[in-house]
Design a protein around this motif. Structure first.
Motif, short mmCIF file in Angstrom:
data_model
loop_
_atom_site.label_atom_id
_atom_site.label_comp_id
_atom_site.label_asym_id
_atom_site.label_seq_id
_atom_site.Cartn_x
_atom_site.Cartn_y
_atom_site.Cartn_z
N PRO A 67 -12.47 -5.35 0.84
CA PRO A 67 -12.80 -6.48 -0.07
C PRO A 67 -13.31 -6.45 -1.36
O PRO A 67 -14.16 -5.55 -1.31
CB PRO A 67 -13.69 -7.33 1.02
CG PRO A 67 -13.87 -6.51 1.90
CD PRO A 67 -13.24 -5.24 2.08
N VAL A 68 -13.03 -7.33 -2.25
CA VAL A 68 -13.60 -7.10 -3.67
C VAL A 68 -14.70 -7.87 -3.59
O VAL A 68 -14.80 -8.98 -3.18
CB VAL A 68 -12.46 -7.53 -4.59
CG1 VAL A 68 -12.96 -7.69 -6.06
CG2 VAL A 68 -11.23 -6.63 -4.42
N ALA A 69 -15.78 -7.34 -4.22
CA ALA A 69 -17.07 -7.93 -4.48
C ALA A 69 -16.88 -8.95 -5.44
O ALA A 69 -16.10 -9.21 -6.27
CB ALA A 69 -18.09 -6.96 -4.98
N ARG A 126 -11.53 -11.67 -0.95
CA ARG A 126 -10.55 -11.35 -1.88
C ARG A 126 -10.08 -9.85 -1.61
O ARG A 126 -10.90 -9.14 -1.47
CB ARG A 126 -11.10 -11.71 -3.23
CG ARG A 126 -10.00 -11.32 -4.58
CD ARG A 126 -10.68 -11.69 -5.77
NE ARG A 126 -11.04 -12.98 -6.00
CZ ARG A 126 -11.66 -13.61 -6.91
NH1 ARG A 126 -12.07 -12.75 -7.98
NH2 ARG A 126 -11.72 -14.88 -7.15
N TYR A 127 -8.84 -9.70 -1.87
CA TYR A 127 -8.30 -8.02 -1.68
C TYR A 127 -7.49 -8.04 -2.76
O TYR A 127 -7.08 -9.03 -3.81
CB TYR A 127 -7.68 -8.07 -0.38
CG TYR A 127 -8.53 -7.90 0.74
CD1 TYR A 127 -8.98 -6.90 1.18
CD2 TYR A 127 -8.88 -9.33 1.36
CE1 TYR A 127 -9.63 -6.83 2.51
CE2 TYR A 127 -9.56 -9.62 2.60
CZ TYR A 127 -10.16 -8.22 3.12
OH TYR A 127 -10.75 -8.26 4.16
N CYS A 128 -7.05 -6.69 -3.05
CA CYS A 128 -6.12 -6.47 -4.30
C CYS A 128 -4.76 -7.33 -4.10
O CYS A 128 -4.37 -7.53 -5.35
CB CYS A 128 -5.81 -4.81 -3.94
SG CYS A 128 -4.71 -4.28 -5.18
N ASP A 129 -4.45 -7.49 -3.01
CA ASP A 129 -2.92 -8.21 -3.01
C ASP A 129 -3.26 -9.91 -2.78
O ASP A 129 -2.41 -10.51 -2.28
CB ASP A 129 -2.10 -7.63 -1.95
CG ASP A 129 -2.78 -7.95 -0.50
OD1 ASP A 129 -3.93 -8.26 -0.24
OD2 ASP A 129 -1.95 -7.47 0.62
N GLY A 130 -4.17 -10.23 -2.65
CA GLY A 130 -4.57 -11.69 -2.57
C GLY A 130 -5.88 -12.11 -2.06
O GLY A 130 -6.59 -11.29 -1.58
N THR A 131 -5.91 -13.40 -1.56
CA THR A 131 -7.22 -13.91 -0.76
C THR A 131 -6.89 -14.03 0.69
O THR A 131 -5.87 -14.63 1.17
CB THR A 131 -7.63 -15.01 -1.28
OG1 THR A 131 -8.12 -14.94 -2.53
CG2 THR A 131 -8.78 -15.73 -0.37
N MET A 132 -7.79 -13.48 1.61
CA MET A 132 -7.57 -13.69 3.02
C MET A 132 -8.43 -14.83 3.53
O MET A 132 -9.26 -15.10 3.06
CB MET A 132 -8.02 -12.59 3.82
CG MET A 132 -7.77 -12.89 5.41
SD MET A 132 -8.26 -11.34 6.27
CE MET A 132 -7.22 -10.27 5.90
N LEU A 133 -7.64 -15.80 4.11
CA LEU A 133 -8.49 -16.96 4.74
C LEU A 133 -8.43 -16.83 6.21
O LEU A 133 -7.28 -16.65 7.01
CB LEU A 133 -7.62 -18.39 4.26
CG LEU A 133 -8.15 -19.49 5.29
CD1 LEU A 133 -9.56 -19.82 5.04
CD2 LEU A 133 -7.09 -20.58 4.76
#
Length: 346
Positions: A67-69, A126-133
């Motif tokens: 995950p992205v900070a 948030r990740y490199c390929d989009g957002t996880m819900l």
């Protein structure tokens, strides 16, 4: 429970489990367009939650994504789209609480507080390929079919369905969900689902609540961790030591892969306690034995996700008694799992 209160010192708080990868996560913030699990249900196909497919360069994202900070400001469009406020946890998970204050539920003669067991959530990372819900909804039996249909129409995966409480009136169900895509689009889609499950946001929190009549210092000492007070509830969220992944994404504990303990004060240091303990397959039977011998009721055993690695199981439990004695009964069950060590006290 044992009539003798044992004071145990535990290892130190679990929230440091994410510190090790925060720095490396920052490096991923500039990665390319979404390539992963879509919110329209097409696993593995490149695309976004709004259905617009593209041709992203998969080489821009690592095979195992962390995950992205982020900062609070990054998530305000999501909060606005859902019409709710949220909080950033561990600098990576933006959590929005979905309390069902409109429901009056009893279990085993206890009036269930919203923060004890009637609080769903929507968690974004948030990740490199989009957002996880990821998250879960608290639903009545009448609402459940409508919510299921709304989730399917929104392209949001249902990953689990179960109950969290023993004998309850009225019957309440929890459904877990997962999606990947654009954060604001995911929030808008989830809002369409929330519209079929009553209108809990219209019910304000109580103006004031009595102080927690529990020996919280004794509970902290027994569990070896510091809890969080919320109204009449005293709660703990404890992450695991190993890395947990789903769909090639490292899952931070606050997104829903942590052990949960919640004490609701009943007066005179008595409490109802419930929550779930996160286990691998090899830990399940030992934890159940410990809980059973400790006088806890086993409510449910299930998974929350479809492809987590390692495969995780969640056991929901229930107990009523002296708060510290309940903690004493729970401590061996916690020690039988691979919890992350608590962070040193600041």
């Amino acid at each position: 429970m044992s009539a003798t209160r044992r004071r145990r010192t535990g290892a130190p708080s679990v929230l440091g489990a994410l510190a090790a990868f925060t720095a490396s996560a920052l490096a991923l913030a500039g990665c390319g367009a979404p390539v992963g699990h879509r919110a329209d249900g097409h696993a593995g196909a490149p695309g976004r939650a709004d259905g617009h497919t593209g041709a992203p360069d998969r080489g821009h994202c690592p095979r195992l994504q962390r995950p992205v900070a982020t900062a609070d400001a990054d998530w305000q469009p999501v909060a606005k789209a859902l019409g709710r406020t949220g909080a950033l946890r561990e600098n990576v998970v933006f959590g929005i609480s979905l309390p069902r204050r409109d429901l009056k539920v009893t279990s085993r003669g206890v009036d269930i507080g919203t923060s004890l067991a009637l609080n769903g959530s929507a968690d974004f990372a948030r990740y490199c390929d989009g957002t996880m819900l990821m998250g879960d909804l608290v639903l009545t039996e009448d609402e459940l079919p409508k919510a299921t249909e709304a989730l399917q129409e929104a392209g949001i995966e249902q990953t689990a369905l179960h109950k969290h409480l023993p004998e309850q009136s009225p019957p309440i169900w929890w459904t877990h969900f997962h999606a990947m895509g654009d954060a604001v689009t995911l929030a808008r889609k989830l809002k369409t689902v929330l519209e079929v499950s009553g209108d809990p946001i219209a019910v304000p929190p109580p103006a004031s609540t009595p102080p927690i009549d529990l020996d919280t210092d004794g509970i902290d000492e027994t569990l070896g961790r510091k809890g969080i007070a919320e109204g009449r509830t005293y709660k703990f969220f404890l992450g695991r030591a190993e890395t947990v992944t789903s769909h090639g994404h490292v899952l931070p504990a606050p997104i829903g892969v942590d052990t949960v303990i919640k004490f609701q004060a009943l007066g005179e240091e008595q409490a109802a306690v419930t929550g779930d303990i996160v286990m691998t397959a090899g830990e399940v039977q030992n934890v159940i034995r410990i809980l059973h011998r400790g006088g806890f009721e086993i409510v449910e055993l299930h998974n929350h996700m479809l492809d987590d690695q390692p495969r995780l199981f969640y056991v929901h439990y229930w107990g009523v008694g002296d708060g510290v004695e309940l903690a004493e009964g729970l401590r061996p069950a916690l020690d039988a799992t691979n919890l992350a060590p608590p962070a040193p006290a600041s």
